[in-house]
Design a protein around this motif. Structure first.
Motif, PDB file in Angstrom:
ATOM      1  N   GLU A 164       5.628   3.960 -10.771  1.00 20.10           N
ATOM      2  CA  GLU A 164       4.465   4.251  -9.937  1.00 20.10           C
ATOM      3  C   GLU A 164       3.425   3.158 -10.078  1.00 20.10           C
ATOM      4  N   ILE A 165       2.694   2.965  -9.011  1.00 22.55           N
ATOM      5  CA  ILE A 165       1.601   2.013  -9.021  1.00 22.55           C
ATOM      6  C   ILE A 165       0.539   2.554  -8.072  1.00 22.55           C
ATOM      7  N   LYS A 166      -0.681   2.609  -8.527  1.00 24.74           N
ATOM      8  CA  LYS A 166      -1.742   3.192  -7.711  1.00 24.74           C
ATOM      9  C   LYS A 166      -2.507   2.090  -6.985  1.00 24.74           C
ATOM     10  N   ILE A 170      -9.625  -0.827  -2.032  1.00 27.97           N
ATOM     11  CA  ILE A 170      -9.696  -1.987  -1.142  1.00 27.97           C
ATOM     12  C   ILE A 170      -8.327  -2.311  -0.557  1.00 27.97           C
ATOM     13  N   ASN A 171      -7.255  -2.086  -1.346  1.00 33.63           N
ATOM     14  CA  ASN A 171      -5.900  -2.292  -0.811  1.00 33.63           C
ATOM     15  C   ASN A 171      -5.619  -1.321   0.328  1.00 33.63           C
ATOM     16  N   LYS A 172      -6.020  -0.078   0.135  1.00 31.11           N
ATOM     17  CA  LYS A 172      -5.816   0.926   1.182  1.00 31.11           C
ATOM     18  C   LYS A 172      -6.608   0.577   2.434  1.00 31.11           C
ATOM     19  N   GLU A 235       1.912  -4.078   1.103  1.00 33.79           N
ATOM     20  CA  GLU A 235       3.023  -3.905   0.165  1.00 33.79           C
ATOM     21  C   GLU A 235       2.623  -3.024  -1.015  1.00 33.79           C
ATOM     22  N   ILE A 236       1.448  -3.283  -1.583  1.00 27.96           N
ATOM     23  CA  ILE A 236       0.977  -2.492  -2.723  1.00 27.96           C
ATOM     24  C   ILE A 236       0.761  -1.036  -2.317  1.00 27.96           C
ATOM     25  N   THR A 237       0.202  -0.819  -1.125  1.00 30.44           N
ATOM     26  CA  THR A 237      -0.048   0.553  -0.655  1.00 30.44           C
ATOM     27  C   THR A 237       1.255   1.302  -0.417  1.00 30.44           C
ATOM     28  N   ASN A 238       2.259   0.628   0.126  1.00 33.52           N
ATOM     29  CA  ASN A 238       3.550   1.271   0.401  1.00 33.52           C
ATOM     30  C   ASN A 238       4.417   1.426  -0.841  1.00 33.52           C
ATOM     31  N   LEU A 266      -0.541  -3.084 -23.834  1.00 36.94           N
ATOM     32  CA  LEU A 266      -1.474  -2.702 -22.772  1.00 36.94           C
ATOM     33  C   LEU A 266      -1.032  -3.228 -21.409  1.00 36.94           C
ATOM     34  N   ASN A 267       0.030  -4.008 -21.404  1.00 36.60           N
ATOM     35  CA  ASN A 267       0.546  -4.536 -20.147  1.00 36.60           C
ATOM     36  C   ASN A 267       0.895  -3.397 -19.197  1.00 36.60           C
ATOM     37  N   THR A 268       0.547  -3.573 -17.934  1.00 37.64           N
ATOM     38  CA  THR A 268       0.719  -2.525 -16.917  1.00 37.64           C
ATOM     39  C   THR A 268       2.155  -2.045 -16.797  1.00 37.64           C
ATOM     40  N   PHE A 269       3.120  -2.946 -16.927  1.00 30.54           N
ATOM     41  CA  PHE A 269       4.504  -2.603 -16.605  1.00 30.54           C
ATOM     42  C   PHE A 269       5.411  -2.380 -17.818  1.00 30.54           C
TER      43      PHE A 269
END
Length: 317
Positions: A164-166, A170-172, A235-238, A266-269
């Protein structure tokens, strides 16, 4: 003297701002259409459907296909490309809406990117390539692995999202069809470069000075294009829904995959990478210290070593 009605001023100001954004969006339609520049004359292009795809191919031998993230471009592989090309045939390309590739008919999702990569493999006659993906490109490679109808490929994924990625607000906003394109157009020549610098800096851990500054300037030049700003946000939103649908199939995947992430907890992925390693039947997890998100730029020798080992494996013979 007449009293100023601040509510009316606010109302008309809002209308004016909306009108300006709409006008900018309409004007920006032309900037979203691909126009070949003088600089691009020095690059290789291939037509796939209605699209023009910039690609770079060097070397001879077994095939390696490199897929960049979002935003991103061929330049994300600069530190490893030539070294790998001494032993293999290496191909990198700008995904739709990024770098100098077009985006006339793009759905901004993993399926579209996987389809483009498969068509590129066919048109360039790549033979059982090792698929290497970074960040969003790693998610694309994972989609290819999950939906693979061939067992003669391996996949190497570098610090990518899997579950998952939120998307940010601003991306939306930028991902909306008309208003978003207007914002992308306006920001391309106003705040884009400063925001790119702000976003890129935390992605490097062991790079500094002139080298880091060169990385930032290179990305400011490529990422501040209207089409790239819009493509990245779409791309980020989808991606949220894409990953949700994709993750249901991980446990049934038989593809051989090497998962690379960073030592920083702490890395996001990182957590998602470790979780995916636990779900996959045929995977190896590699954690690399002293690096940020751009592992292939900060620790190129280590990535080259890993790719050489995987590309020389018995499956690829």
């Amino acid at each position: 003297m007449k009293k100023i009605n601040f509510y009316k001023v606010l109302k008309y100001s809002a209308v004016l701002i909306c009108w300006l954004f709409t006008a900018s969006a309409l004007r920006s339609q032309s900037s979203f259409k691909h126009k070949k520049t003088y600089e691009e004359d020095h690059h290789q292009f291939i037509n796939i459907g209605y699209e023009e795809i910039r690609f770079l191919q060097k070397g001879e031998g077994k095939d390696i296909l490199l897929i960049h993230g979002t935003p991103g471009s061929i330049e994300d592989w600069n530190e490893i490309f030539d070294s790998l090309a001494k032993s293999f045939r290496v191909t990198a390309f700008d995904r739709l809406g990024h770098g100098f590739s077009s985006k006339r008919d793009y759905s901004y999702d993993l399926a579209s990117n996987a389809d483009l990569a498969e068509k590129l493999i066919l048109q360039l006659n790549l033979n059982s390539p090792l698929i290497v993906g970074h960040s969003y490109g790693g998610s694309v490679a994972t989609y290819m692995a999950v939906h693979a109808d061939t067992k003669d490929r391996e996949y190497l994924i570098i610090d990518s999202p899997f579950y998952e990625i939120k998307p940010s607000g601003i991306n939306k906003l930028i991902s909306t069809p008309i208003l978003g394109k207007g914002i992308a157009f306006l920001s391309s020549f106003t705040i884009a470069k400063s925001q790119i610098k702000k976003g890129v800096l935390p992605m490097f851990k062991s790079t500094e000075g002139e080298k880091l500054n060169n990385y930032i300037q290179e990305r400011q030049k490529l990422w501040s294009q209207s089409k790239v700003i819009y493509s990245n946000s779409k791309e980020i939103t989808n991606l949220q829904d894409d990953l949700k649908n994709l993750s249901d199939n991980y446990k049934n995947t038989n593809s051989i995959m090497t998962l690379i992430t960073v030592e920083d907890t702490l890395n996001t992925f990182r957590k998602g990478t470790e979780k995916l390693h636990g779900e996959l039947k045929n995977s190896e997890l590699i954690i690399i210290p002293k690096t940020g998100h751009y592992i292939q730029l900060e620790q190129p020798e280590e990535i080259i070593r890993i790719i050489r080992e995987r590309r020389s494996s018995t499956l690829q013979d």
